[in-house]
Write a protein that holds these residues in place. Structure first.
Motif, PDB file in Angstrom:
ATOM      1  N   GLU A 171     -10.094  25.301  -3.784  1.00  0.00           N
ATOM      2  CA  GLU A 171     -11.416  25.597  -3.766  1.00  0.00           C
ATOM      3  C   GLU A 171     -12.503  24.801  -4.501  1.00  0.00           C
ATOM      4  O   GLU A 171     -11.966  24.534  -5.961  1.00  0.00           O
ATOM      5  N   PRO A 172     -13.557  24.833  -4.790  1.00  0.00           N
ATOM      6  CA  PRO A 172     -14.018  23.356  -5.226  1.00  0.00           C
ATOM      7  C   PRO A 172     -14.505  24.004  -6.436  1.00  0.00           C
ATOM      8  O   PRO A 172     -14.188  22.642  -7.302  1.00  0.00           O
ATOM      9  N   SER A 173     -14.673  25.368  -7.071  1.00  0.00           N
ATOM     10  CA  SER A 173     -14.702  25.104  -8.720  1.00  0.00           C
ATOM     11  C   SER A 173     -13.110  24.848  -9.143  1.00  0.00           C
ATOM     12  O   SER A 173     -13.363  24.718 -10.391  1.00  0.00           O
ATOM     13  N   ALA A 174     -12.467  24.808  -8.721  1.00  0.00           N
ATOM     14  CA  ALA A 174     -11.178  24.424  -9.297  1.00  0.00           C
ATOM     15  C   ALA A 174     -10.394  22.905  -9.404  1.00  0.00           C
ATOM     16  O   ALA A 174      -9.520  22.745 -10.218  1.00  0.00           O
ATOM     17  N   GLU A 182     -11.843  20.109 -10.637  1.00  0.00           N
ATOM     18  CA  GLU A 182     -11.671  19.054 -12.393  1.00  0.00           C
ATOM     19  C   GLU A 182     -10.056  19.953 -12.934  1.00  0.00           C
ATOM     20  O   GLU A 182     -10.235  18.590 -13.226  1.00  0.00           O
TER      21      GLU A 182
END
Ligand code: PMV
Length: 332
Positions: free
Chosen positions: A296-299, A301
């Protein structure tokens, strides 16, 4: 184009299979023994300019500024499919560039042949549907069939012996579920056993071949449902299952095909440890040592940091999901 020149350029991106393709039922036509489902990437690309030259006998090919005899032969075979349809017999000047390392297990043949067919067809003013382009790209490199389309894509098995119905089709747009992908580069050495040879050896010697074929339809169905529902956990477990099952099949060939190095395995453990902590991420690995982590984009980094930190990882690339093959300006 408008000047009457038989010239066009296109861009296409690599794709990564979540439900894997492994095995050919027809080697000459590149027909698969199983269907497959992939995601098309965004920021890695191939850009290809094709210019047919009346009166020129041979194809002249420049790949990242160099010429290569084996690659030129494959490109000529692919352009021949287009030339036959257009009724022309002259050579082309082909210039192609990748913005990512070739032969590092990142499917440069998928983006390469998708871009070549897309540009070549337009250069010859052939009015081909995307499905027809996918069919022709498939004959040049199996997984290239999928890079004609963007986002989530299924390459169907097909029923016909001539393979005209074994084409890719879009399942869901990239922006409808914009997952991200981190690619851990664990080696820059060229592949030891290419996919065609590997598939051949597996079909001839792996005792798991029939189990692989028999269980694929169920995996495709689970993945289709997961994509339709944007169900990350369901897509994560079916994708890791398909990846490990493909490698188990290849490991059981004789001699066994071992595409991983130590860093690949270390990255698998790190991805699983993250998921156990609740981070939405899963891995997939193709016929080479690079590991692709889908999240998912939030993960992104956190995933990149965990991979970068793994012993043996040389570099980590990061990309979103992108569009299919499309026209770009000539003279790259
Ligand atoms: O189409 P090829 O020859 O690049 O073979 C692709 C094989 C895998 O990458 C391992 C699986 C897949 O579906 O892309």
């Amino acid at each position: 184009d408008a000047s009457g020149e038989l010239r066009a350029a296109s861009q296409a991106q690599p794709n990564i299979a979540l439900i894997k393709y492994w095995g050919k039922r027809d080697v000459a036509l590149n027909l698969p023994v199983v269907g497959s489902i992939s995601i098309t990437l965004e920021s890695l690309w191939t850009r290809t300019d094709v210019h047919f030259m009346p009166g020129q006998k041979d194809d002249r090919v420049s790949l990242n500024g160099r010429s290569d005899q084996a690659e030129t032969k494959r490109i000529t075979k692919c352009l021949d499919l287009l030339r036959t349809r257009a009724g022309v017999d002259y050579g082309a000047n082909v210039a192609s560039r990748n913005n990512f390392p070739t032969a590092a297990g990142l499917a440069s043949s998928a983006s390469g042949f998708a871009a070549l067919v897309h540009a070549g067809a337009r250069a010859l003013n052939l009015d081909l549907s995307l499905e027809e382009q996918s069919m022709l790209a498939r004959r040049c490199s199996g997984s290239a069939a999928r890079s004609i389309f963007g986002g989530y894509v299924e390459w169907v098995h097909g029923k016909l012996a001539d393979g005209t119905d074994s084409v890719a089709r879009p399942l869901l747009d990239a922006n409808a579920w914009p997952l991200r992908v981190a690619v851990a580069i664990t080696s820059t050495a060229a592949k030891q056993v290419g996919s065609t040879e590997g598939m051949n050896r597996t079909a001839e010697t792996s005792p798991y071949q029939s189990a692989w074929i028999d269980t694929q339809e169920a995996d495709l169905s689970v993945a289709r449902d997961a994509i339709r529902a944007r169900d990350f956990d369901a897509l994560a477990s079916i994708s890791e299952y398909s990846c490990l099952k493909m490698h188990a099949l290849a490991l059981a060939a004789q001699p066994g095909l071992l595409y991983w190095n130590g860093a690949t395995v270390e990255c698998m453990h790190r991805v699983r440890a993250l998921r156990q902590q609740g981070v939405p991420v899963f891995f997939t690995v193709d016929a080479g040592p690079q590991l692709k982590a889908v999240c998912e984009p939030s993960a992104i980094e956190q995933v990149k940091a965990a991979l970068r930190d793994a012993p043996g990882v040389l570099d980590v690339l990061d990309t979103g999901l992108g569009e299919g093959a499309r026209a770009i300006a000539t003279d790259l």
